[in-house]
Design an enzyme around this catalytic site. Structure first.
Site, short mmCIF file in Angstrom:
data_model
loop_
_atom_site.label_atom_id
_atom_site.label_comp_id
_atom_site.label_asym_id
_atom_site.label_seq_id
_atom_site.Cartn_x
_atom_site.Cartn_y
_atom_site.Cartn_z
N HIS A 189 1.15 -9.67 2.28
CA HIS A 189 0.50 -8.35 2.42
C HIS A 189 -0.98 -8.53 2.76
O HIS A 189 -1.49 -7.91 3.71
CB HIS A 189 0.67 -7.58 1.11
CG HIS A 189 -0.06 -6.27 1.06
ND1 HIS A 189 0.58 -5.04 1.16
CD2 HIS A 189 -1.38 -5.97 0.90
CE1 HIS A 189 -0.31 -4.08 1.07
NE2 HIS A 189 -1.51 -4.61 0.91
N GLU A 190 -1.67 -9.37 2.00
CA GLU A 190 -3.10 -9.56 2.24
C GLU A 190 -3.35 -10.29 3.57
O GLU A 190 -4.29 -9.97 4.30
CB GLU A 190 -3.74 -10.33 1.08
CG GLU A 190 -3.63 -9.62 -0.27
CD GLU A 190 -4.18 -8.20 -0.25
OE1 GLU A 190 -5.11 -7.91 0.52
OE2 GLU A 190 -3.64 -7.35 -0.99
N HIS A 193 -3.37 -7.81 6.31
CA HIS A 193 -4.62 -7.06 6.46
C HIS A 193 -5.55 -7.80 7.42
O HIS A 193 -6.28 -7.19 8.22
CB HIS A 193 -5.32 -6.88 5.12
CG HIS A 193 -4.80 -5.74 4.31
ND1 HIS A 193 -4.72 -4.45 4.81
CD2 HIS A 193 -4.36 -5.67 3.03
CE1 HIS A 193 -4.24 -3.65 3.88
NE2 HIS A 193 -4.00 -4.35 2.80
N TYR A 204 -10.11 2.17 7.28
CA TYR A 204 -9.49 2.20 5.96
C TYR A 204 -9.77 3.51 5.24
O TYR A 204 -10.39 3.55 4.17
CB TYR A 204 -9.97 1.01 5.14
CG TYR A 204 -9.04 0.63 4.00
CD1 TYR A 204 -7.77 0.11 4.26
CD2 TYR A 204 -9.44 0.76 2.69
CE1 TYR A 204 -6.92 -0.25 3.23
CE2 TYR A 204 -8.60 0.40 1.65
CZ TYR A 204 -7.34 -0.11 1.92
OH TYR A 204 -6.50 -0.46 0.90
N GLU A 213 -2.36 0.07 5.19
CA GLU A 213 -1.64 -0.37 3.99
C GLU A 213 -0.14 -0.51 4.24
O GLU A 213 0.49 -1.47 3.79
CB GLU A 213 -1.88 0.61 2.84
CG GLU A 213 -3.18 0.38 2.08
CD GLU A 213 -3.22 -0.98 1.41
OE1 GLU A 213 -2.17 -1.46 0.92
OE2 GLU A 213 -4.31 -1.58 1.38
N ASP A 293 -8.77 7.33 -3.54
CA ASP A 293 -7.96 6.33 -2.84
C ASP A 293 -8.25 6.31 -1.34
O ASP A 293 -7.33 6.15 -0.52
CB ASP A 293 -6.47 6.61 -3.11
CG ASP A 293 -5.55 5.49 -2.63
OD1 ASP A 293 -5.98 4.32 -2.66
OD2 ASP A 293 -4.41 5.79 -2.22
N HIS A 298 -3.15 4.24 -0.26
CA HIS A 298 -2.05 3.60 -0.97
C HIS A 298 -0.93 4.59 -1.30
O HIS A 298 0.22 4.20 -1.46
CB HIS A 298 -2.54 2.95 -2.27
CG HIS A 298 -3.41 1.75 -2.08
ND1 HIS A 298 -4.78 1.85 -2.01
CD2 HIS A 298 -3.10 0.44 -1.94
CE1 HIS A 298 -5.30 0.64 -1.85
NE2 HIS A 298 -4.29 -0.24 -1.80
#
Length: 377
Positions: A189-190, A193, A204, A213, A293, A298
């Site tokens: 996941h990271e 990014h 973002y 995300e 958020d 998210h």
């Protein structure tokens, strides 16, 4: 903008829930504060006049194969509040023998290797920047830091140890000690990014941030399925399933039955620590401003997540066979703008479905129907 796997909004909702005990609410508030301070440190690092030295241009690229370094920032802080120590003390590189003194180093290295191999094997992409960028990760960040983040100014990931604590036989915290660095879907996941940073550069906040995300969730899930050689029917489609600290007394109220942080198969299920909408018409869909958020990045990512899940299930086989190819083509299409909304991404996926599978019109129909089902089209 620094991107975290666990949103501060998750901790904020616990801190505001009066049915939760005061001690757990305070613990959650401390976590929310730590994420806020970490993001503030990232913003400070991004300033041109900052005293915090970033390493954006110092990380080498041009490698033909997997190249990686693992570091220990040794911050010694209870809350992650600074990037001055990044990347930290050198642990090991992919050129070295396995690092026997700390299994987390080896586990993180292997998760990064698996993610690198997935992108290269399935999409022909050579590392995060498609130019052989050296992968870097700082692990053991801070103390009881229950999160993993992508730090764009230094082009590296930062992973905490989880906040779980079992001292004196009292199990507290939300995430198992050492679980984040060993979870392939979180590392992937990271990593993704970083791929988004070097392709679409999705802003973002709002829907573009939710796409950012979601894309990380989608590819994180695919990497795990690929590693396990799972078909779409065999996969559980859960995200963060291995990090929940199930013994913990901190898991009160709605958290008791949780078995994952998020689910692409059933985004709004109460078995998720952080339920999401599966449609833009769902009551959980966030329509507020960017103060919470970052505009629901998210929360609302559940919408494109569910669209991808539906497409994958309808097409069958492996998620990366066709659905993944369509998503990657849309992500790397230079027409995808930084502030793209869901509908723009959806239209690109339909277009690429037509280009990639011109002899099978059912693929386009499946993609279009999925976006209609989540009320994007």
């Amino acid at each position: 903008m620094c991107c975290s796997f666990v949103p501060s909004a998750f901790f904020e909702q616990i801190a505001e829930d009066e049915s939760i005990s005061e001690g757990v609410r305070q613990e959650a508030q401390n976590h929310a504060n730590s994420i806020t301070k970490t993001l503030a440190a990232a913003a400070e690092a991004a300033r041109e006049d900052t005293k915090v030295k970033t390493r954006y241009t110092e990380i080498p690229n041009g490698f033909a194969d997997f190249n990686c370094k693992i570091w220990d920032p040794k911050t010694g802080r209870v809350l992650g509040t600074s990037y001055e120590s990044l990347p930290g003390t050198f642990y090991s590189s992919s050129q070295d023998p396995p690092y026997e003194q700390d299994s987390d180093v080896t586990d993180c290295m292997e998760a990064l290797r698996s993610t690198y191999d997935f992108y290269k094997t399935i999409f022909g992409r050579n590392s995060i920047d498609d130019n052989g960028l050296q992968l870097e990760a700082s692990i053991h960040y801070s103390i009881r830091y229950g999160n993993a983040i992508w730090e764009p100014q230094s082009r590296q990931m930062v992973v905490g140890d989880g906040d779980g604590n079992s001292r004196f036989g009292l199990f507290t915290g939300f995430f198992k000690p050492g679980s984040l660095v060993t979870s392939l879907d979180i590392i992937a996941h990271e990593f993704t990014h970083g791929v988004t940073q070097h392709t679409a550069k999705l802003e973002y906040k709002g829907q573009s941030g939710a796409l950012n995300e979601s894309i990380s969730d989608v590819f994180g899930s695919m990497v795990l399925q690929w590693k396990l050689n799972q078909t779409v029917q065999e996969a559980d489609w859960l995200l963060g399933a291995n990090i929940i600290y199930t013994n913990s007394k901190s898991l009160e109220g709605f958290m008791r039955e949780a078995n994952s942080l998020r689910s692409m198969k059933d985004p709004s299920a109460t078995s998720n620590l952080f339920p999401q909408p599966d449609s833009m018409k769902h009551e959980l869909y966030y329509n507020g401003d960017n103060t919470w958020d970052h505009g629901g990045v998210h929360r609302n990512s559940g919408v494109p997540n569910f669209a991808f899940y539906q497409i994958s299930m309808a097409l069958g086989g492996h998620s990366w066979d066709r659905a993944g190819q369509i998503w990657y083509a849309a992500l790397t299409d230079n027409r995808l703008e930084r502030r793209a909304r869901f509908v723009a991404f959806a239209q690109l996926t339909i277009e690429h479905a037509q280009k990639l599978y011109p002899d099978d019109p059912s693929v386009v129909q499946v993609v279009e129907q999925a976006w209609k089902d989540v009320a994007v089209l």
